[in-house]
Design a protein around this motif. Structure first.
Motif, mmCIF file in Angstrom:
data_model
loop_
_atom_site.group_PDB
_atom_site.id
_atom_site.type_symbol
_atom_site.label_atom_id
_atom_site.label_comp_id
_atom_site.label_asym_id
_atom_site.label_seq_id
_atom_site.Cartn_x
_atom_site.Cartn_y
_atom_site.Cartn_z
ATOM 1 N N LYS A 47 -41.271 4.678 17.350
ATOM 2 C CA LYS A 47 -41.479 3.247 17.577
ATOM 3 C C LYS A 47 -42.179 2.970 18.918
ATOM 4 O O LYS A 47 -42.801 1.931 19.085
ATOM 5 C CB LYS A 47 -40.109 2.559 17.536
ATOM 6 C CG LYS A 47 -40.120 1.063 17.649
ATOM 7 C CD LYS A 47 -38.702 0.517 17.470
ATOM 8 C CE LYS A 47 -38.639 -0.969 17.690
ATOM 9 N NZ LYS A 47 -37.281 -1.495 17.556
ATOM 10 N N TYR A 48 -42.094 3.914 19.853
ATOM 11 C CA TYR A 48 -42.543 3.674 21.222
ATOM 12 C C TYR A 48 -43.627 4.618 21.732
ATOM 13 O O TYR A 48 -44.328 4.296 22.692
ATOM 14 C CB TYR A 48 -41.358 3.795 22.191
ATOM 15 C CG TYR A 48 -40.140 3.032 21.779
ATOM 16 C CD1 TYR A 48 -40.065 1.657 21.949
ATOM 17 C CD2 TYR A 48 -39.046 3.681 21.209
ATOM 18 C CE1 TYR A 48 -38.938 0.943 21.580
ATOM 19 C CE2 TYR A 48 -37.909 2.974 20.834
ATOM 20 C CZ TYR A 48 -37.861 1.604 21.021
ATOM 21 O OH TYR A 48 -36.753 0.908 20.647
ATOM 22 N N ASP A 95 -40.101 6.586 25.338
ATOM 23 C CA ASP A 95 -39.796 5.174 25.068
ATOM 24 C C ASP A 95 -40.091 4.314 26.294
ATOM 25 O O ASP A 95 -39.688 3.160 26.366
ATOM 26 C CB ASP A 95 -38.348 4.999 24.612
ATOM 27 C CG ASP A 95 -37.328 5.500 25.620
ATOM 28 O OD1 ASP A 95 -37.707 6.229 26.568
ATOM 29 O OD2 ASP A 95 -36.140 5.179 25.462
ATOM 30 N N ASN A 154 -34.607 -4.250 27.308
ATOM 31 C CA ASN A 154 -34.178 -3.973 25.935
ATOM 32 C C ASN A 154 -35.353 -4.213 24.988
ATOM 33 O O ASN A 154 -36.454 -4.562 25.422
ATOM 34 C CB ASN A 154 -32.937 -4.793 25.560
ATOM 35 C CG ASN A 154 -33.193 -6.292 25.536
ATOM 36 O OD1 ASN A 154 -34.337 -6.760 25.499
ATOM 37 N ND2 ASN A 154 -32.120 -7.064 25.542
ATOM 38 N N ASP A 155 -35.138 -4.015 23.702
ATOM 39 C CA ASP A 155 -36.220 -4.152 22.716
ATOM 40 C C ASP A 155 -36.793 -5.558 22.648
ATOM 41 O O ASP A 155 -37.905 -5.763 22.174
ATOM 42 C CB ASP A 155 -35.747 -3.727 21.325
ATOM 43 C CG ASP A 155 -35.674 -2.221 21.182
ATOM 44 O OD1 ASP A 155 -36.253 -1.510 22.028
ATOM 45 O OD2 ASP A 155 -35.046 -1.752 20.213
ATOM 46 N N GLU A 156 -36.043 -6.546 23.117
ATOM 47 C CA GLU A 156 -36.532 -7.927 23.126
ATOM 48 C C GLU A 156 -37.282 -8.255 24.421
ATOM 49 O O GLU A 156 -37.766 -9.369 24.591
ATOM 50 C CB GLU A 156 -35.368 -8.918 22.944
ATOM 51 C CG GLU A 156 -34.775 -8.927 21.539
ATOM 52 C CD GLU A 156 -33.917 -7.693 21.250
ATOM 53 O OE1 GLU A 156 -33.136 -7.287 22.139
ATOM 54 O OE2 GLU A 156 -34.047 -7.144 20.146
#
Length: 159
Positions: free
Chosen positions: A16-17, A95, A128-130
């Protein structure tokens, strides 16, 4: 010609990263050669395929280490750094990503101009992811100061 800087990216299930991480290094504006070593610790989520794609697109710049079994973070990072050819070494997780496209140029120039020093660090933000900032390091009390071996022995973290 040997690279001035070796960049190690450690990955484990970072599909994802990992593209953001690699692109943040590829987008560096530098006046010297550097290499990117991506050490993947037997990811099972497609990360190795992404790394192979980058290797195909940047064969002279990217050196992947694709492990066939998981060896853990400590062994992965030690092995990856042992394969570096650069005068200066830097690393981060798959990440993570760099936001300043002059990071390598600034830090290498500073080290060239200060041969009595063995390293430099910079401030990092954990999000964080947000995108919400969770904190930053190093501690504000030690930012901009010289670090001694005593601080390292106290496990003070310098990114």
């Amino acid at each position: 010609m040997l690279p001035k800087v070796s960049v190690v990216i450690l990955s484990y299930n970072h599909s994802k990263y990992i593209s953001n991480a690699v692109d943040s290094v590829l987008n560096q504006n530098v006046t010297f050669q550097f290499e990117i070593i991506i050490a993947d610790d037997n990811s099972t989520d497609g990360t190795p395929e992404i790394i192979k794609d980058y290797k195909e697109r940047y064969p002279d710049l990217i050196r992947p280490i694709l492990r066939k079994e998981n060896i853990g973070t400590s062994r992965n990072i030690c092995d990856a750094f042992s394969k570096c050819k650069g005068e200066y070494l830097t690393g981060f997780g798959g990440d993570d990503f760099w936001t300043d496209h002059k990071k390598l140029q600034i830090q290498a120039k500073w080290l060239d101009e200060h041969p009595d020093y063995v390293g430099v660090c910079h401030v990092i933000e954990a999000r964080n992811d947000e995108g919400v900032v969770l904190g930053s390091t190093p501690n504000k009390m030690i930012r901009g100061k010289q670090a001694s071996v005593n601080l390292f022995l106290k496990s003070i973290y310098y990114p």
